[in-house]
Design a protein around this motif. Structure first.
Motif, mmCIF file in Angstrom:
data_model
loop_
_atom_site.group_PDB
_atom_site.id
_atom_site.type_symbol
_atom_site.label_atom_id
_atom_site.label_comp_id
_atom_site.label_asym_id
_atom_site.label_seq_id
_atom_site.Cartn_x
_atom_site.Cartn_y
_atom_site.Cartn_z
ATOM 1 N N UNK A 475 0.891 -1.116 -0.035
ATOM 2 C CA UNK A 475 -0.113 0.063 0.001
ATOM 3 C C UNK A 475 0.811 1.222 -0.066
ATOM 4 N N UNK A 476 1.994 1.253 0.740
ATOM 5 C CA UNK A 476 2.886 2.478 1.004
ATOM 6 C C UNK A 476 3.865 2.630 0.334
ATOM 7 N N UNK A 477 4.280 3.410 -0.151
ATOM 8 C CA UNK A 477 5.464 3.505 -1.059
ATOM 9 C C UNK A 477 6.824 3.502 -0.226
ATOM 10 N N UNK A 478 6.834 3.855 0.902
ATOM 11 C CA UNK A 478 8.109 3.779 1.723
ATOM 12 C C UNK A 478 8.413 2.286 2.081
ATOM 13 N N UNK A 479 7.529 1.446 1.744
ATOM 14 C CA UNK A 479 8.093 0.022 1.992
ATOM 15 C C UNK A 479 7.923 -0.755 0.722
ATOM 16 N N UNK A 480 7.718 -0.155 -0.498
ATOM 17 C CA UNK A 480 7.740 -0.509 -1.720
ATOM 18 C C UNK A 480 9.007 -1.212 -2.450
ATOM 19 N N UNK A 481 8.968 -2.029 -3.258
ATOM 20 C CA UNK A 481 9.719 -2.863 -3.881
ATOM 21 C C UNK A 481 11.021 -3.220 -3.134
ATOM 22 N N UNK A 482 12.207 -2.397 -3.495
ATOM 23 C CA UNK A 482 13.634 -2.618 -2.932
ATOM 24 C C UNK A 482 13.876 -1.769 -1.577
ATOM 25 N N UNK A 483 12.868 -1.401 -0.927
ATOM 26 C CA UNK A 483 12.886 -0.394 0.244
ATOM 27 C C UNK A 483 12.989 -1.620 1.512
#
Length: 671
Positions: A475-483
């Protein structure tokens, strides 16, 4: 006049309109975006309502969207297609951005709201992902110095600003050294070089307008030159220039920058109450402590060193048989190792390379993603930032998933190495957005472009990172993909390298550039049989770099990093004919920013997992087992940083791995 960076992008998939953006647009766009972000932060800070997850944490997630967009474009072109204007802008932007983010992270009123939400977290009925985002947000503020006051707070801001300047300068110095040096070759100097190296040297000479073939400091050109040139004097000259990057005295020398960077990092960590920078940095990683990192690296070091020393003795005998007396030198190793590989595996790099065409290897990476995850790739005709770039739309079951951009060729305007970045990350809040992912490499140009086997592995590696971004479903970009944790981020990329070695993949896609014929079965068997050739050398040069990085940060910062580097290598008993993969003045992973500082070990930490994870496929139905592929996507690729990395791995594998699979995979212990 309008600024295309600040307008709505009415383009396919809202890609940046690179054909209308000029360098003059970046600074005013950044000014506007910074102002807008400050207004967003002020609105959150001054909100009259009691702090909640929605009005504080979600509001922070949503803030600064315009800034993210502007920086996504700028840092893409600054890294992959730099010029003097962009380099000047980078030097100007770095302290501005450091000050901006430091202002946010040290905002006491804002932190008080975040701390209040954290304190009352059990009353908010949060989803597991929301609870994770809250924890990461709160922890990020604390680790950034939000709890500091007075002089300590002011000093932390100074340190962050200075580190940003130093990191930019380190990168630009390295690029300047790489760009300025080349060695012109006369026709007689080409003797003994395979055709693909000669073609690459001629292409490099044309780009440099040198009036003939040249060797540059691009890894894709200098490494094959060191492998094949019978001219020991030229190998020495090229190798010493390669090793001297960032250490040539004058304005581009990085040694003083490295020393100041280490001192500031130590001061930063101690302001936050940590013993040293390594303790601070590793607290949030899977490894947790410097002791755990050192244990892993030393477990690998001893068998790797033993293998390298045994190999070195063989290479020395070969050199002496050639009439060259004395000790094997670093500029000799690759040349005689190539001869040894020919003798032991009857594998000729010059005969092999035509089977590794860039376009076919791209097709291979795509095909594996189709078989594993049902992704489809269709070329896009859209404006991009350089003519070398190409783009594809990624779909699944007819639905748009992502845009993938590939920028594969070396050029003077591109920093060295290979990387994956997202101009836009996947997210569902505040609105649904699909990722725009870029792989950047530094392969030698040719018609057709031919890769070494290592180049092909790099292509698969970076595409593994791209899949982590594309298949993200949070849902949240801060934990998206390679984060994710730094020592977890390399798992998907290193795992994906294994599919290059699957016989049916090479059998289908390793086709000859001129005849179109597939690689002969006998050659294919030799390629796979030689997969671990030279692994002692490769492991030693990597682990030495990782241990130097760790020792730089796990104790008092050295006033003279070069002396410390020499001491660490001496204590390890570093073989004399092998150098660190990245000597300090060119160690961009560690000194161009904080990304891999105290964290260069993470490639090996992730390799422990990737060896074990691929073993899971082999133990099931094979490399393309659908259940394991689904589990990999479900538990790792789709989750980003929305859960703890160790828990994600255990959900996929049922347990955490040991180091044995890695040592077996590298051929350093018996399988």
């Amino acid at each position: 006049m309008t600024n295309p960076l600040l307008e709505e992008w009415d383009t396919p998939f809202e890609l940046a309109p690179f054909d209308t953006i000029s360098d003059d647009d970046f600074e005013p766009a950044l000014d506007d975006a910074l102002t807008e972000h400050r207004m967003d932060i002020d609105a959150i800070t001054n909100c009259d309502a009691a702090p909640t997850f929605g009005n504080t944490i979600e509001a922070l997630e949503e803030a600064g969207s315009q800034l993210d967009r502007v920086l996504g474009v700028f840092f893409t072109v600054a890294g992959a297609d730099s010029n003097p204007v962009r380099e000047a802008l980078q030097r100007k932007f770095s302290p501005l951005l450091a000050a901006h983010y430091s202002e946010i992270s040290s905002n006491k009123a804002l932190f008080a709201r975040v701390a209040e939400v954290w304190k009352n977290r059990d009353s908010f009925d949060l989803t597991p992902e929301q609870a994770r985002v809250l924890m990461l947000t709160h922890r990020g503020f604390v680790r950034s110095g939000a709890a500091l006051d007075g002089a300590e707070d002011a000093r932390m801001k100074e340190i962050k600003g200075r580190l940003a300047v130093l990191g930019t300068q380190f990168t630009q110095n390295l690029l300047a050294d790489e760009r300025s040096w080349f060695m012109k070759l006369e026709e007689a100097d080409l003797e003994g070089l395979p055709e693909f190296v000669i073609d690459a040297a001629r292409n490099a000479g044309a780009e440099k307008d040198a009036g003939g073939p040249v060797i540059t400091l691009s890894r894709s050109l200098i490494v094959p030159f060191l492998q094949f040139s019978p001219r020991r004097d030229l190998r020495e000259k090229a190798f010493l220039a390669w090793q001297a990057r960032g250490a040539n005295d004058g304005e581009t020398d990085n040694r003083a920058i490295a020393a100041e960077t280490l001192a500031l990092r130590e001061e930063r960590a101690k302001l936050l109450g940590y013993k040293n920078f390594a303790a601070f940095k590793l607290e949030t990683e899977m490894a947790k402590t410097p002791e755990a990192v050192r244990q892993l690296l030393m477990d690998v070091w001893e068998p790797a060193k033993a293998q390298a020393e045994a190999d070195g003795a063989v290479l020395t005998e070969m050199m002496h048989a050639d009439g060259v007396n004395g000790d094997l030198a670093p500029w000799d190793w690759r040349y005689y190792a190539e001869k040894q590989r020919m003798a032991e595996h009857d594998l000729d790099e010059a005969a092999l390379k035509p089977y590794f065409q860039l376009d076919r290897m791209i097709d291979a990476a795509f095909s594996c993603a189709t078989r594993l995850f049902a992704l489809e790739f269709a070329p896009l005709d859209v404006p991009l930032y350089h003519p070398d770039c190409r783009a594809w739309e990624v779909t699944r079951d007819g639905k748009h998933v992502a845009v993938f951009i590939g920028d594969y060729f070396a050029r003077g305007s591109k920093r060295s190495g290979a990387w994956c970045s997202a101009m836009r990350a996947q997210a569902k809040f505040p609105t649904e957005q699909s990722p725009i992912v870029i792989n950047v490499c530094n392969f030698a140009k040719g018609v057709p472009a031919l890769l070494s086997y290592d180049d092909a592995r790099t292509l698969f590696h970076e595409f593994g990172h791209a899949l982590h971004q594309m298949l993200s479903n949070v849902t949240y970009e801060s934990v998206s993909g390679t984060s994710v944790a730094r020592d977890f981020v390399e798992l998907p990329s290193q795992l994906y390298e294994h599919w290059l070695d699957v016989p049916e993949v090479l059998g289908e896609f390793a086709t000859h550039a001129k005849t179109g014929e597939p690689m002969p079965k006998e050659m294919l068997e030799k390629v796979l049989g030689a997969a671990n050739f030279g692994m002692g050398f490769a492991t030693v040069e990597y682990v030495a770099s990782a241990l130097v990085d760790l020792e730089f940060h796990d104790g008092n910062a050295p006033s003279d990093p070069m002396t410390k580097q020499a001491q660490v290598l001496a204590d390890l008993g570093m073989p004399g004919a092998i150098t660190m993969r990245h000597a300090t003045p060119q160690f961009a992973h560690v000194f161009s920013g904080d990304g891999y500082s105290s964290g260069y070990y993470s490639y090996m930490w992730s390799e422990v997992m990737d060896a074990d994870a691929f073993e899971a496929f082999e133990d099931a139905g094979g490399a393309f087992d659908p259940e394991k592929a689904q589990a990999l996507e479900t538990h790792i690729l789709s989750k980003g940083g929305s859960q703890d990395a160790a828990e994600l791995y255990k959900a996929f594998r049922g347990r955490l791995p040991g180091v044995e699979a890695l040592l077996k995979g590298r051929g350093l212990i018996a399988a």
